[in-house]
Design an enzyme around this catalytic site. Structure first.
Site, PDB file in Angstrom:
ATOM      1  N   GLU A  84       0.836  -1.211   0.000  1.00 13.45           N
ATOM      2  CA  GLU A  84       0.000   0.000   0.000  1.00 13.45           C
ATOM      3  C   GLU A  84       0.869   1.259   0.000  1.00 13.45           C
ATOM      4  OE1 GLU A  84      -2.424  -1.322   3.272  1.00 13.45           O
ATOM      5  OE2 GLU A  84      -3.234  -2.872   1.947  1.00 13.45           O
ATOM      6  N   GLU A 105       4.171 -10.932   0.324  1.00 15.58           N
ATOM      7  CA  GLU A 105       2.742 -10.642   0.232  1.00 15.58           C
ATOM      8  C   GLU A 105       2.354 -10.380  -1.217  1.00 15.58           C
ATOM      9  OE1 GLU A 105       1.074  -8.949   4.121  1.00 15.58           O
ATOM     10  OE2 GLU A 105       2.037  -7.284   3.112  1.00 15.58           O
ATOM     11  N   GLY A 144      -6.125  -8.507   1.160  1.00 15.06           N
ATOM     12  CA  GLY A 144      -7.490  -8.007   1.343  1.00 15.06           C
ATOM     13  C   GLY A 144      -8.495  -8.557   0.347  1.00 15.06           C
ATOM     14  N   SER A 181      -4.597 -12.284   2.880  1.00 15.61           N
ATOM     15  CA  SER A 181      -5.804 -13.070   3.189  1.00 15.61           C
ATOM     16  C   SER A 181      -5.540 -14.266   4.101  1.00 15.61           C
ATOM     17  CB  SER A 181      -6.509 -13.502   1.895  1.00 15.61           C
ATOM     18  OG  SER A 181      -6.935 -12.356   1.183  1.00 15.61           O
TER      19      SER A 181
HETATM   20  P1  PGA Z   1      -4.862  -9.000   4.602  1.00 15.27           P
HETATM   21  O1  PGA Z   1      -3.650  -7.933   4.574  1.00 15.27           O
HETATM   22  O2  PGA Z   1      -4.532 -10.023   5.649  1.00 15.27           O
HETATM   23  O3  PGA Z   1      -6.082  -8.178   4.957  1.00 15.27           O
HETATM   24  O4  PGA Z   1      -4.941  -9.607   3.247  1.00 15.27           O
HETATM   25  C1  PGA Z   1      -2.316  -8.334   4.697  1.00 15.27           C
HETATM   26  C2  PGA Z   1      -1.404  -7.129   4.675  1.00 15.27           C
HETATM   27  O5  PGA Z   1      -1.678  -6.168   3.948  1.00 15.27           O
HETATM   28  O6  PGA Z   1      -0.378  -7.097   5.384  1.00 15.27           O
END
Ligand code: PGA
Length: 265
Positions: A109, A177, A183, A223
């Site tokens: 992000e 990730e 998400g 997730s």
């Molecule tokens: P999530 O996010 O578990 O909601 O997929 C993981 C993260 O962004 O570290």
């Protein structure tokens, strides 16, 4: 080959992102600590860390110290600079003074909404280390990368560039990730995560040395929930998880932290 459990204590890390203000964080951490205690959670076997927003850190620090909770904590970002004319930035010195053990750098992000480059992520990781913090260096491919270059090319490149700034032998954590898994409710397969984690460990070995690579915890993120954590933790090169959404649901996060109690692990 058996996992070097003694060398790599599993780490379950909760990334709160932009959720919970400092008052909410106090109630949340108390409830989390009590829930873990009720479940007779063994902190000597698994480390549980939380990553609240900056404005919560002082409250979280005071509460954890006063109540002697065994939770560890860190921040979600750090400046590449230690001080100076950098409006809005937060220094690693300040995080260290608040007893943060970790800081996340290069979360997808930050990379996508704040255009953080691999070089900047490396500078942030090195700022963390020079201030006594352990950087949790996040890497991962987008859906498009996955289609055009496969799962590993981008994360390997991201980590290799970031580690150019990191002194050999440094304590780091790496989080793999996949951006498309964050998400989305669609986690990567444990096999894909294991393949990429193995290659990331090779990058660490070539940049920081093989002892460091053996000791470094590599997390999977994207997730993660109580229903899939055990399948990731069974993999040789996966030493924990970076959990977003599910880290805000106390019962679910506690179940994830207790992955060793799940059948078959
Ligand atoms: P999530 O996010 O578990 O909601 O997929 C993981 C993260 O962004 O570290």
């Amino acid at each position: 080959m058996a996992k070097l459990e003694a060398e790599r204590k599993p780490l379950i890390a909760g990334n709160w992102k932009l959720n919970l203000d400092h008052l909410q964080s106090i109630a949340f951490v108390q409830k989390l600590a009590w829930s873990l205690k009720d479940a007779r959670f063994d902190f000597s076997k698994v480390e549980v860390a939380i990553f609240p927003p900056f404005t919560d850190l002082r409250s979280v620090q005071s509460l954890i110290a006063a109540d002697k909770f065994e939770l560890t904590f860190g921040a979600q970002d750090v400046s590449a600079h230690d001080s100076g004319a950098f409006t809005g930035e937060i220094s690693g010195q300040f995080l260290s003074a608040l007893d943060c053990r970790y800081v996340i750098v290069g979360h997808s992000e930050r990379r996508s909404f704040h255009f953080e480059s691999n070089d900047l992520v490396g500078l942030k990781a090195s700022a963390a280390i020079r201030n006594g913090l352990i950087p949790v260096i996040c890497v991962g491919e987008t859906a498009e990368d996955l289609e055009t270059r496969g799962a590993s090319a981008v994360p390997v490149e991201q980590l290799d560039t970031a580690l150019a700034e990191v002194p050999s032998g440094s304590e780091i954590v790496v989080a793999y990730e996949p951006v498309w898994a964050i998400g989305s409710g669609q986690a990567a397969s444990p096999e894909q995560a294991e393949t990429v984690a193995g290659l990331l460990r090779e990058v660490i070995a070539s940049r920081l040395g093989s002892d460091c690579a053996n000791a470094t915890r590599i997390l999977y993120g994207g997730s993660v929930k109580s229903g899939n954590i055990a399948s990731f933790m069974r993999e040789e090169n996966i030493d924990g998880a970076l959990v977003g959404g599910a880290s805000l649901i106390i019962d679910e996060f506690v179940k994830i932290a207790r992955f060793q109690n799940h059948v078959g692990v």
